[in-house]
Structure formats: C-alpha cells, structure tokens
Design an enzyme around this catalytic site. Structure first.
Site, PDB file in Angstrom:
ATOM      1  N   LYS A   1       0.829  -1.209   0.000  1.00 50.67           N
ATOM      2  CA  LYS A   1       0.000   0.000   0.000  1.00 50.67           C
ATOM      3  C   LYS A   1       0.868   1.267   0.000  1.00 50.67           C
ATOM      4  O   LYS A   1       0.631   2.170  -0.788  1.00 50.67           O
ATOM      5  CB  LYS A   1      -0.946   0.015   1.213  1.00 50.67           C
ATOM      6  CG  LYS A   1      -1.919  -1.156   1.244  1.00 50.67           C
ATOM      7  CD  LYS A   1      -2.930  -1.029   2.368  1.00 50.67           C
ATOM      8  CE  LYS A   1      -2.361  -1.203   3.761  1.00 50.67           C
ATOM      9  NZ  LYS A   1      -1.864  -2.552   4.087  1.00 50.67           N
TER      10      LYS A   1
ATOM     11  N   ARG B   1      -9.820   0.463   8.966  1.00 46.59           N
ATOM     12  CA  ARG B   1      -9.447  -0.920   9.243  1.00 46.59           C
ATOM     13  C   ARG B   1     -10.570  -1.675   9.930  1.00 46.59           C
ATOM     14  O   ARG B   1     -10.424  -2.859  10.210  1.00 46.59           O
ATOM     15  CB  ARG B   1      -8.215  -0.942  10.136  1.00 46.59           C
ATOM     16  CG  ARG B   1      -6.909  -1.257   9.386  1.00 46.59           C
ATOM     17  CD  ARG B   1      -5.802  -1.159  10.395  1.00 46.59           C
ATOM     18  NE  ARG B   1      -4.597  -1.835  10.053  1.00 46.59           N
ATOM     19  CZ  ARG B   1      -3.519  -1.244   9.542  1.00 46.59           C
ATOM     20  NH1 ARG B   1      -3.543   0.023   9.208  1.00 46.59           N
ATOM     21  NH2 ARG B   1      -2.408  -1.938   9.356  1.00 46.59           N
TER      22      ARG B   1
ATOM     23  N   ARG C   1      11.291  -6.335   4.760  1.00 46.92           N
ATOM     24  CA  ARG C   1      11.188  -4.915   5.100  1.00 46.92           C
ATOM     25  C   ARG C   1      11.710  -4.668   6.509  1.00 46.92           C
ATOM     26  O   ARG C   1      12.344  -3.655   6.775  1.00 46.92           O
ATOM     27  CB  ARG C   1       9.722  -4.457   4.985  1.00 46.92           C
ATOM     28  CG  ARG C   1       9.543  -2.968   5.216  1.00 46.92           C
ATOM     29  CD  ARG C   1       8.131  -2.522   4.928  1.00 46.92           C
ATOM     30  NE  ARG C   1       7.201  -2.882   5.996  1.00 46.92           N
ATOM     31  CZ  ARG C   1       5.888  -2.643   5.944  1.00 46.92           C
ATOM     32  NH1 ARG C   1       5.358  -2.061   4.890  1.00 46.92           N
ATOM     33  NH2 ARG C   1       5.099  -2.976   6.947  1.00 46.92           N
TER      34      ARG C   1
ATOM     35  N   ARG D   1      11.161  -1.642  12.148  1.00 49.51           N
ATOM     36  CA  ARG D   1       9.864  -1.771  12.824  1.00 49.51           C
ATOM     37  C   ARG D   1       9.783  -3.102  13.546  1.00 49.51           C
ATOM     38  O   ARG D   1       9.939  -4.158  12.938  1.00 49.51           O
ATOM     39  CB  ARG D   1       8.723  -1.678  11.786  1.00 49.51           C
ATOM     40  CG  ARG D   1       8.391  -0.277  11.382  1.00 49.51           C
ATOM     41  CD  ARG D   1       7.341  -0.239  10.298  1.00 49.51           C
ATOM     42  NE  ARG D   1       6.094  -0.918  10.639  1.00 49.51           N
ATOM     43  CZ  ARG D   1       5.007  -0.887   9.883  1.00 49.51           C
ATOM     44  NH1 ARG D   1       5.023  -0.191   8.749  1.00 49.51           N
ATOM     45  NH2 ARG D   1       3.916  -1.519  10.242  1.00 49.51           N
TER      46      ARG D   1
ATOM     47  N   ARG E   1      -0.837  -9.883  12.873  1.00 46.10           N
ATOM     48  CA  ARG E   1      -1.330  -8.754  12.058  1.00 46.10           C
ATOM     49  C   ARG E   1      -2.216  -9.269  10.928  1.00 46.10           C
ATOM     50  O   ARG E   1      -3.245  -8.669  10.606  1.00 46.10           O
ATOM     51  CB  ARG E   1      -0.154  -7.958  11.482  1.00 46.10           C
ATOM     52  CG  ARG E   1       0.560  -7.157  12.556  1.00 46.10           C
ATOM     53  CD  ARG E   1       1.893  -6.646  12.076  1.00 46.10           C
ATOM     54  NE  ARG E   1       1.802  -5.638  11.047  1.00 46.10           N
ATOM     55  CZ  ARG E   1       2.824  -5.268  10.280  1.00 46.10           C
ATOM     56  NH1 ARG E   1       4.017  -5.845  10.432  1.00 46.10           N
ATOM     57  NH2 ARG E   1       2.673  -4.325   9.380  1.00 46.10           N
TER      58      ARG E   1
HETATM   59  P1  AMP Z   1       0.530   0.041   9.130  1.00 48.64           P
HETATM   60  O1  AMP Z   1       1.684   0.975   9.007  1.00 48.64           O
HETATM   61  O2  AMP Z   1      -0.674   0.485   8.336  1.00 48.64           O
HETATM   62  O3  AMP Z   1       0.924  -1.392   8.847  1.00 48.64           O
HETATM   63  O4  AMP Z   1       0.046   0.066  10.650  1.00 48.64           O
HETATM   64  C1  AMP Z   1       0.902  -0.343  11.697  1.00 48.64           C
HETATM   65  C2  AMP Z   1       0.088  -0.538  12.978  1.00 48.64           C
HETATM   66  O5  AMP Z   1      -0.516   0.704  13.343  1.00 48.64           O
HETATM   67  C3  AMP Z   1      -1.063  -1.520  12.870  1.00 48.64           C
HETATM   68  O6  AMP Z   1      -0.646  -2.865  13.056  1.00 48.64           O
HETATM   69  C4  AMP Z   1      -1.963  -1.028  13.997  1.00 48.64           C
HETATM   70  O7  AMP Z   1      -1.463  -1.414  15.262  1.00 48.64           O
HETATM   71  C5  AMP Z   1      -1.806   0.480  13.898  1.00 48.64           C
HETATM   72  N1  AMP Z   1      -2.809   1.079  12.976  1.00 48.64           N
HETATM   73  C6  AMP Z   1      -2.562   1.706  11.786  1.00 48.64           C
HETATM   74  N2  AMP Z   1      -3.693   2.124  11.216  1.00 48.64           N
HETATM   75  C7  AMP Z   1      -4.699   1.746  12.069  1.00 48.64           C
HETATM   76  C8  AMP Z   1      -6.120   1.872  12.027  1.00 48.64           C
HETATM   77  N3  AMP Z   1      -6.738   2.452  10.982  1.00 48.64           N
HETATM   78  N4  AMP Z   1      -6.833   1.372  13.066  1.00 48.64           N
HETATM   79  C9  AMP Z   1      -6.235   0.797  14.111  1.00 48.64           C
HETATM   80  N5  AMP Z   1      -4.905   0.612  14.210  1.00 48.64           N
HETATM   81  C10 AMP Z   1      -4.129   1.093  13.195  1.00 48.64           C
END
Ligand code: AMP
Length: 191
Positions: free
Chosen positions: A14, A89, A128, A134, A146
């Site tokens: 994404k 989400r 990654r 991370r 996840r």
């Molecule tokens: P991402 O960078 O999108 O993979 O997000 C990393 C982490 O941030 C996720 O595993 C969640 O813990 C948190 N997170 C990101 N976006 C959301 C969302 N829209 N709702 C809830 N948690 C989020």
C-alpha cells in the site's frame, strides 16, 4: 474529489503504491500507521499507548485514528482528493470516514484492494523489517497476528464497499511497476 481507500493486508504494498498515486493523481496521502509512528517518535501520550498495541500487531482504538483523520482532512481542506492508506481498518472506522467526508460534501470514490498471497506477505514483511527497524515487521508471530487481525476485523470492509459498487480488486503480485500500471488503468476509468 478523488478519494481512494488503498486496501490490502500488511505487506501488500500500500505504501509503495501510494507514492505513485500521489505523483500520478496529485492526491494527499494519509497513512494512519505513519501518523501513529510519528506520535511514537515524538513520545506523545497517544503514541506511547499505541506503541504497546502496535508492537503486538493489534489495532489501536478506533477513536485514536479517527481523530487523526479528522485533523488531516481539516489541515488539507483544499486537496484534490485523498489516498487513505491503512484506514479504515474496521467497519466502524469506515462509517466515521463516510460521515467526515459527507461533512466536506465529498465521498469515497473507490476502494483499491491489493490482493497478495499470505506466504508472499510474510516474506515481504520480514525483508522490510531488516531495513525498517519496525518491531512489528521483525517477528514472524507478530506478522501472523497482524494478518489474523486483518482477516477478522479489516477484510469485512470488502463487502462494505462492494455493496456500494466501489470495490476494485487488483492483482498485487509482480513488479512494482506492473502493479502500479494495473492501479492506474483502473483509476483512469473513474476520473
Ligand atoms: P501500518 O503501518 O498500516 O501497517 O500500521 C501499523 C500498525 O498501526 C497496525 O498494526 C496497527 O497497530 C496500527 N494502525 C494503523 N492504522 C490503524 C487503524 N486504521 N486502526 C487501528 N490501528 C491502526
């Protein structure tokens, strides 16, 4: 406005594809993951609370990310459109997003969903993790969590947007250019 929900499991690409959309369509990119990591790096209270959940691969509470989205929409009131990356989400988040966009006389145009097999996601995320630093990209059981959280809480959004005829599935395997070409072909028909 052209408002795109960029959708797909963790590791689907994404963030990578968002960069092409910013360039090709002049949209504002809103990644809730990036916004949360920014809060963590600034050691804010919401950031400290979110980190515990993020490191385990769990979602942070809806209200936290919804507040962030609201701020971003206000900060970019002159935008041609937005790419929502990692948001919504949950179905509850999608409903709030609809309301927020309605408040600016707008709506989601399309959900662009990157479809990638689970085995490939794990390989991509572990790779990654070697450079991203991370914590949630480095541990295979966190990655599994996840993906499980995605399947349980996020995947139902496909039906939410499909019911509104806004769902566009994109085959997310192949080179970055091949995938961005597929997304461009789909979006060009919508603008
Ligand atoms: P991402 O960078 O999108 O993979 O997000 C990393 C982490 O941030 C996720 O595993 C969640 O813990 C948190 N997170 C990101 N976006 C959301 C969302 N829209 N709702 C809830 N948690 C989020």
């Amino acid at each position: 406005m052209l408002n795109i929900v960029l959708f797909g499991p963790p590791g689907a690409g994404k963030g990578t594809q968002a960069k092409f959309l910013i360039k090709n369509f002049g949209l504002i990119h809103i990644s809730t993951g990036d916004l949360l990591r920014n809060e963590i790096s600034q050691k804010t209270e919401p950031g400290i609370k979110a980190k515990v959940l993020m490191d385990k691969g769990d979602l942070v509470p809806d209200e936290v990310v919804e507040g962030m989205i609201k701020n971003q929409l206000t900060a970019h009131s002159d935008a041609k459109g937005f790419i929502f990356d990692g948001f919504p989400r949950t179905v509850a988040q999608a409903k709030v997003l609809d309301e927020l966009l309605k408040g600016i006389n707008s709506a989601i145009t399309a959900m662009v969903a990157l479809e990638v097999k689970k085995q490939e996601l794990i390989i991509r995320l572990l790779n990654r993790g070697k450079s991203s630093g991370r914590a949630d990209d480095q541990n295979e059981s966190t990655i599994e969590n996840r993906i499980a959280v995605y399947n349980k809480k996020t995947a139902p959004l496909k039906d939410y947007y499909d019911a509104q005829k806004k769902y566009y599935g994109i085959y997310g395997m192949g080179t970055i250019e091949e995938i961005s070409g597929r997304i461009n072909d789909t979006l060009k028909k919508l603008v």
